[in-house]
Design a protein around this motif. Structure first.
Motif, short mmCIF file in Angstrom:
data_model
loop_
_atom_site.label_atom_id
_atom_site.label_comp_id
_atom_site.label_asym_id
_atom_site.label_seq_id
_atom_site.Cartn_x
_atom_site.Cartn_y
_atom_site.Cartn_z
N ASN A 69 0.82 -1.22 0.00
CA ASN A 69 0.00 0.00 0.00
C ASN A 69 0.85 1.27 0.00
O ASN A 69 0.48 2.28 0.59
CB ASN A 69 -0.97 0.02 1.19
N ILE A 70 2.00 1.21 -0.69
CA ILE A 70 2.87 2.36 -0.84
C ILE A 70 2.88 2.78 -2.31
O ILE A 70 3.09 1.95 -3.20
CB ILE A 70 4.31 2.05 -0.38
N MET A 71 2.65 4.06 -2.56
CA MET A 71 2.64 4.55 -3.94
C MET A 71 4.03 4.46 -4.55
O MET A 71 5.03 4.84 -3.92
CB MET A 71 2.12 5.99 -3.98
N GLN A 72 4.09 3.98 -5.77
CA GLN A 72 5.34 3.87 -6.51
C GLN A 72 5.46 4.90 -7.62
O GLN A 72 6.56 5.30 -8.00
CB GLN A 72 5.48 2.47 -7.10
N LYS A 73 4.32 5.33 -8.15
CA LYS A 73 4.31 6.41 -9.14
C LYS A 73 2.91 6.98 -9.22
O LYS A 73 1.94 6.34 -8.81
CB LYS A 73 4.79 5.93 -10.51
N GLY A 74 2.84 8.20 -9.74
CA GLY A 74 1.53 8.81 -9.92
C GLY A 74 1.42 10.21 -9.35
O GLY A 74 2.42 10.80 -8.91
N VAL A 75 0.19 10.74 -9.37
CA VAL A 75 -0.09 12.10 -8.91
C VAL A 75 -1.16 12.05 -7.82
O VAL A 75 -2.18 11.37 -7.97
CB VAL A 75 -0.58 12.99 -10.07
N ILE A 76 -0.90 12.76 -6.74
CA ILE A 76 -1.93 13.04 -5.73
C ILE A 76 -2.20 14.54 -5.79
O ILE A 76 -1.29 15.35 -5.60
CB ILE A 76 -1.50 12.66 -4.31
N ILE A 77 -3.44 14.91 -6.08
CA ILE A 77 -3.84 16.31 -6.08
C ILE A 77 -4.37 16.63 -4.69
O ILE A 77 -5.34 16.03 -4.23
CB ILE A 77 -4.92 16.60 -7.14
N ARG A 78 -3.73 17.58 -4.04
CA ARG A 78 -4.11 18.00 -2.69
C ARG A 78 -4.88 19.32 -2.75
O ARG A 78 -4.51 20.23 -3.49
CB ARG A 78 -2.87 18.24 -1.84
N HIS A 79 -5.90 19.41 -1.92
CA HIS A 79 -6.59 20.71 -1.80
C HIS A 79 -6.87 21.02 -0.34
O HIS A 79 -7.52 20.24 0.36
CB HIS A 79 -7.90 20.72 -2.58
N LEU A 80 -6.35 22.16 0.12
CA LEU A 80 -6.59 22.64 1.48
C LEU A 80 -7.84 23.52 1.48
O LEU A 80 -7.88 24.55 0.79
CB LEU A 80 -5.38 23.44 1.97
N ILE A 81 -8.83 23.13 2.25
CA ILE A 81 -10.06 23.92 2.38
C ILE A 81 -9.74 25.18 3.18
O ILE A 81 -9.15 25.10 4.27
CB ILE A 81 -11.16 23.13 3.11
N LEU A 82 -10.13 26.33 2.66
CA LEU A 82 -9.96 27.60 3.36
C LEU A 82 -11.30 28.06 3.94
O LEU A 82 -12.35 27.88 3.31
CB LEU A 82 -9.41 28.67 2.43
N PRO A 83 -11.30 28.66 5.12
CA PRO A 83 -12.53 29.18 5.70
C PRO A 83 -13.18 30.20 4.76
O PRO A 83 -12.51 31.04 4.17
CB PRO A 83 -12.06 29.88 6.99
N GLY A 84 -14.49 30.06 4.59
CA GLY A 84 -15.23 31.02 3.77
C GLY A 84 -15.07 30.84 2.28
O GLY A 84 -15.56 31.66 1.50
N ALA A 85 -14.39 29.78 1.84
CA ALA A 85 -14.11 29.58 0.41
C ALA A 85 -14.70 28.26 -0.08
O ALA A 85 -14.07 27.53 -0.85
CB ALA A 85 -12.61 29.63 0.16
N VAL A 86 -15.91 27.97 0.36
CA VAL A 86 -16.56 26.70 -0.01
C VAL A 86 -16.71 26.58 -1.53
O VAL A 86 -16.43 25.52 -2.12
CB VAL A 86 -17.92 26.57 0.69
N ASP A 87 -17.13 27.65 -2.19
CA ASP A 87 -17.34 27.59 -3.64
C ASP A 87 -16.06 27.24 -4.37
O ASP A 87 -16.07 26.50 -5.36
CB ASP A 87 -17.90 28.91 -4.15
N ASN A 88 -14.94 27.78 -3.92
CA ASN A 88 -13.65 27.46 -4.53
C ASN A 88 -13.38 25.96 -4.47
O ASN A 88 -13.01 25.34 -5.46
CB ASN A 88 -12.55 28.23 -3.79
N THR A 89 -13.64 25.37 -3.31
CA THR A 89 -13.40 23.93 -3.14
C THR A 89 -14.36 23.11 -3.99
O THR A 89 -13.97 22.12 -4.63
CB THR A 89 -13.53 23.55 -1.66
N LEU A 90 -15.63 23.49 -4.02
CA LEU A 90 -16.62 22.74 -4.79
C LEU A 90 -16.26 22.72 -6.28
O LEU A 90 -16.40 21.69 -6.96
CB LEU A 90 -18.01 23.34 -4.59
N LYS A 91 -15.79 23.86 -6.79
CA LYS A 91 -15.42 23.93 -8.20
C LYS A 91 -14.17 23.11 -8.49
O LYS A 91 -14.03 22.54 -9.58
CB LYS A 91 -15.23 25.39 -8.61
N ILE A 92 -13.26 23.03 -7.53
CA ILE A 92 -12.06 22.20 -7.72
C ILE A 92 -12.44 20.73 -7.75
O ILE A 92 -11.95 19.96 -8.60
CB ILE A 92 -11.03 22.50 -6.61
#
Length: 300
Positions: free
Chosen positions: A197-220
Motif C-alpha cells: 500500500n505504498i505509492m510507486q508512481k503517480g499524482v496526488i492532487i491535494r486541496h486545502l479547504i480555506l474558511p469562507g471559500a466553499v465555492d472554490n473547493t466545490l469547483k475544484i
C-alpha cells in the motif's frame, strides 16, 4: 556567472547569489542559489500511501515562490529559516533517509532549487522520489524532471484567481497550476500502489479547504472529477487549516478561524457525490499545531 532566474512562472529574472546572513536576496522567493534546508527526517503525517509504516524521507526546503500568507510553515517558507548545504550533502541526506527505512524521498517546496535538485538526482535512487509542490510550477521546468520524479504531491489551491491574488499575490494560479498538474500526469500516468500500500508512481492532487471559500473547493472537486477517471489520480481533501503566518484579527480576519462543521459537510457531500473514488479526507482533529514539524535543522 549566475543567470537571471526563470525557474518558476513568476519569471522574476532575479540574479540569485549566495546566502549571506542578514542580507535579503533578490527575487520573489528571496532564496539563495544553493539549496537551503530546514529539516530532514522520516515524516509520518503525509497521505498513508506516502508515509506508510516507516515514514516518508522528507527534506523541507526553505523559501517559496508563492508565499501564501496563511502558510503553516511560514517561518521557513517566508522567513527563510534553514541551513545552506551543498549538492553533495543533499545526496548524502537522501541516502541517510533511505538507510533509516524511508519509503521514498519527499522534496517539500523544491521548485526554486530545481538546478541543485536535478544535479542531486543525476543517479537514480533506490526508492521513489516525491515532488511535493504548491504547483505554481513552470511546465518547462517540470519537463526537466521527467524520469527523475516518480510521484507528484501537488497542491491545487485556487480555481478562483481572486483568492490567489489576495492570499498568494499571484494573478494566474488557477490556469498555471492546472497546466503544471496536467504535465505531472503526462509524466507519471495512472498511479501505481504496491502490495504494501505504498505509492510507486503517480499524482496526488491535494486541496486545502480555506474558511469562507466553499465555492472554490466545490469547483475544484468538480474539475478534478470531470478531468480524471477512477484509477488515474488520487485526490486528497485537507481539513488541516489553522490561522498561521500573517493571519490575525486585523490582517485577513476572514481566515482567522478553522473550517466549520457546516462548511466541511457541504464539501464532503459534494466529494462523495462527485464520482471521485481514489483519495483521502481528514477529520477535524487534523487542524492541530501538533502536526506541524519543528524546523530545528534536524537531519541537515
Amino acid at each position: 556567472m549566475n543567470k537571471q532566474c526563470k525557474i518558476c512562472p513568476r519569471k522574476c529574472n532575479a540574479v540569485r547569489g549566495s546566502f549571506t546572513a542578514g542580507k535579503v536576496l533578490p527575487g520573489v522567493c528571496h532564496a539563495p542559489i544553493q539549496p537551503m534546508v530546514a529539516r530532514a527526517g522520516l515524516h509520518h503525517w503525509e497521505e498513508p500511501v506516502i508515509s506508510g509504516s516507516k515514514g516518508s524521507g522528507t527534506v523541507f526546503f526553505s523559501g517559496c515562490n508563492l508565499n501564501c500568507i496563511y502558510c503553516q510553515n511560514y517561518n521557513i517558507s517566508s522567513e527563510l529559516e534553514g541551513k545552506v548545504i551543498s549538492v553533495e550533502r543533499l545526496k548524502t541526506i537522501y541516502q541517510e533517509l533511505i538507510n533509516l527505512g524511508a519509503h521514498n524521498i519527499n522534496l517539500v517546496t523544491p521548485t526554486h532549487y530545481s538546478e541543485a535538485i536535478l544535479e542531486s538526482l543525476a543517479e537514480p535512487l533506490s526508492v521513489p522520489v516525491v515532488y511535493n509542490t504548491n504547483s505554481y510550477d513552470s511546465v518547462d521546468t517540470l519537463k526537466r524532471f521527467e524520469n527523475k520524479i516518480q510521484i507528484y504531491l501537488a497542491d491545487y489551491k485556487y480555481i478562483d484567481n481572486a483568492l490567489g491574488r489576495r492570499y498568494s499575490k499571484v494573478t494566474d494560479y488557477a490556469e498555471t497550476a492546472w497546466a503544471a498538474i496536467m504535465e505531472m500526469y503526462r509524466q507519471t500516468g495512472p498511479y501505481v500502489i504496491d502490495d504494501n500500500n505504498i505509492m510507486q508512481k503517480g499524482v496526488i492532487i491535494r486541496h486545502l479547504i480555506l474558511p469562507g471559500a466553499v465555492d472554490n473547493t466545490l469547483k475544484i472537486i468538480e474539475k478534478v472529477a470531470e478531468t480524471f477517471s477512477p484509477g488515474e489520480v488520487m485526490f486528497s481533501l485537507m481539513r488541516q487549516y489553522l490561522p498561521c503566518g500573517e493571519v490575525s484579527e486585523n490582517s485577513y480576519p476572514e481566515l482567522n478561524r478553522k473550517v466549520t462543521d457546516e462548511e466541511y459537510e457541504i464539501i464532503e457531500d459534494a466529494l462523495f457525490a462527485s464520482g471521485i473514488e481514489d483519495g483521502f479526507v481528514q477529520d477535524e482533529s487534523s487542524a492541530s499545531g501538533e502536526f506541524i514539524p519543528c524546523f530545528d535543522g534536524s537531519g541537515v
